[in-house]
Design a protein around this motif. Structure first.
Motif, short mmCIF file in Angstrom:
data_model
loop_
_atom_site.label_atom_id
_atom_site.label_comp_id
_atom_site.label_asym_id
_atom_site.label_seq_id
_atom_site.Cartn_x
_atom_site.Cartn_y
_atom_site.Cartn_z
N GLY A 159 0.83 -1.20 0.00
CA GLY A 159 0.00 0.00 0.00
C GLY A 159 0.87 1.24 0.00
O GLY A 159 2.06 1.19 -0.31
N TYR A 182 -6.08 -1.34 -0.02
CA TYR A 182 -6.21 -1.48 -1.47
C TYR A 182 -7.66 -1.44 -1.95
O TYR A 182 -7.92 -1.13 -3.11
N GLY A 201 -3.34 8.88 3.51
CA GLY A 201 -3.33 7.62 2.77
C GLY A 201 -3.37 6.44 3.71
O GLY A 201 -3.78 6.54 4.87
N GLY A 202 -2.94 5.28 3.20
CA GLY A 202 -2.95 4.07 4.02
C GLY A 202 -4.34 3.53 4.27
O GLY A 202 -4.58 2.85 5.27
N ASP A 252 -4.74 3.69 -1.68
CA ASP A 252 -3.35 3.20 -1.75
C ASP A 252 -2.73 3.38 -3.13
O ASP A 252 -1.90 2.57 -3.56
N VAL A 278 1.39 5.26 2.10
CA VAL A 278 0.99 6.17 3.17
C VAL A 278 2.12 7.17 3.43
O VAL A 278 3.29 6.87 3.21
N TRP A 307 -1.39 -1.25 -6.34
CA TRP A 307 -1.94 -0.37 -7.37
C TRP A 307 -1.15 -0.49 -8.66
O TRP A 307 -1.73 -0.58 -9.75
N GLY A 357 1.23 2.45 -4.47
CA GLY A 357 1.82 1.26 -3.89
C GLY A 357 1.93 0.11 -4.88
O GLY A 357 1.47 0.20 -6.03
#
Length: 296
Positions: A120, A140, A136-137, A144, A122, A150, A147
């Protein structure tokens, strides 16, 4: 000796440090996470930690575990398991989240912001009062962006759409299908939906390799990833007023990092060198050796 364990959804790293901060042993384990509600997952955690104990050249005097997705209600259970397996009292054990571990590897509290891109993504800042400021964080299923999940998801989606449109197989498709080990949709479906987010995240290096060979779609994914990670950083920098950044995580490949740095080309932000997040366990473990109370 201080044992540091960095548990992640894509893999687990550990290192054993002496009092001077030198790693005398290190290694890897299977992916582990803090989603411990299922008895099977707890048994797998115990088995993996037993394997780690057997691999150590000498017993640790303190253990620090940074755990991705740590469920607060299972922190006491994991601490008890660590104490039992390593024969240590609660005061010599710290169970915290993986971001705390990674932050401690790069900064003292309040000194900067860590942008972490693993499975992910963040941006994370820990104040002098141990308060967390983050962006963020979300996981998914929600966000995210940037990351490894993604990157792999966008790459796989792109090559599947290319194929259904009857387009010529691109470098991106060749690398993604190569990482999957198959071009058959039935096999791909079984792999992705059988193994979940880890299987998708493992495609990120294939996207990077295609980008290195100038595949335009893969290059666009790398640029977007760097831009999204820079956006997360900007949110936290704006809230903290501390213009210092560090980056960590396997999704920060050189092309993503280049795109990330391009967003700060004006020189208003200092980006410090990255170090392995697992090294934060040494910093967090020293107070345990001194008899201080563990602070998750």
């Amino acid at each position: 000796m201080i044992l540091s364990i960095d548990m992640g959804a894509s893999g687990t790293k550990w290192a054993l440090y002496d009092r001077g901060g030198t790693a005398v042993a290190d290694g890897r384990l299977r992916p582990l996470s803090g989603h411990l509600s299922a008895p099977k997952v707890r048994r797998e955690m115990t088995a993996a930690l037993a394997e780690l104990r057997a691999a150590l050249p000498t017993p640790p005097s303190a253990v620090v575990a940074g755990v991705t997705g740590l469920q607060t209600e299972y922190r006491p259970w994991l601490q008890r398991e660590l104490g039992r397996l390593f024969s240590l009292p609660a005061g010599r054990l710290l169970v915290t989240d993986d971001l705390h571990l990674a932050y401690a590897a790069h900064f003292a509290p309040g000194a900067g912001t860590l942008v972490y891109a693993g499975t992910g993504a963040v941006a994370y800042h820990r104040t002098e009062r141990e308060e967390v400021v983050r962006a963020g964080g979300y996981g998914y299923l929600i966000d995210d962006l940037g990351g490894a999940f993604w990157q792999g998801q966008v790459g796989l989606r792109r090559v599947l759409r290319q194929r259904e449109a009857g387009q010529h197989e691109t470098l991106l498709a060749r690398h993604v299908f190569g990482a999957l080990g198959t071009r058959e949709w039935g096999d791909i479906r079984s792999l992705i939906y059988g193994e979940g987010r880890a299987a998708v995240a493992r495609l990120a290096p294939a996207v990077y390799e295609a980008a290195r060979q100038d595949d335009p779609d893969a290059l666009a994914i790398q640029r977007r990833a760097g831009q999204e990670l820079a956006r997360l950083a900007g949110v936290v920098l704006g809230r903290t007023g501390r213009p210092t950044l560090a980056t960590a995580g396997g999704a920060f490949n050189p092309l993503v990092r280049e795109a990330f740095h391009a967003e700060w080309a004006a020189g208003t932000v200092t980006v410090v060198p990255s170090v392995p997040p697992v090294s934060g366990g040494f910093t967090l473990g020293l107070p345990l050796l001194a008899g201080e109370e563990p602070r998750p």
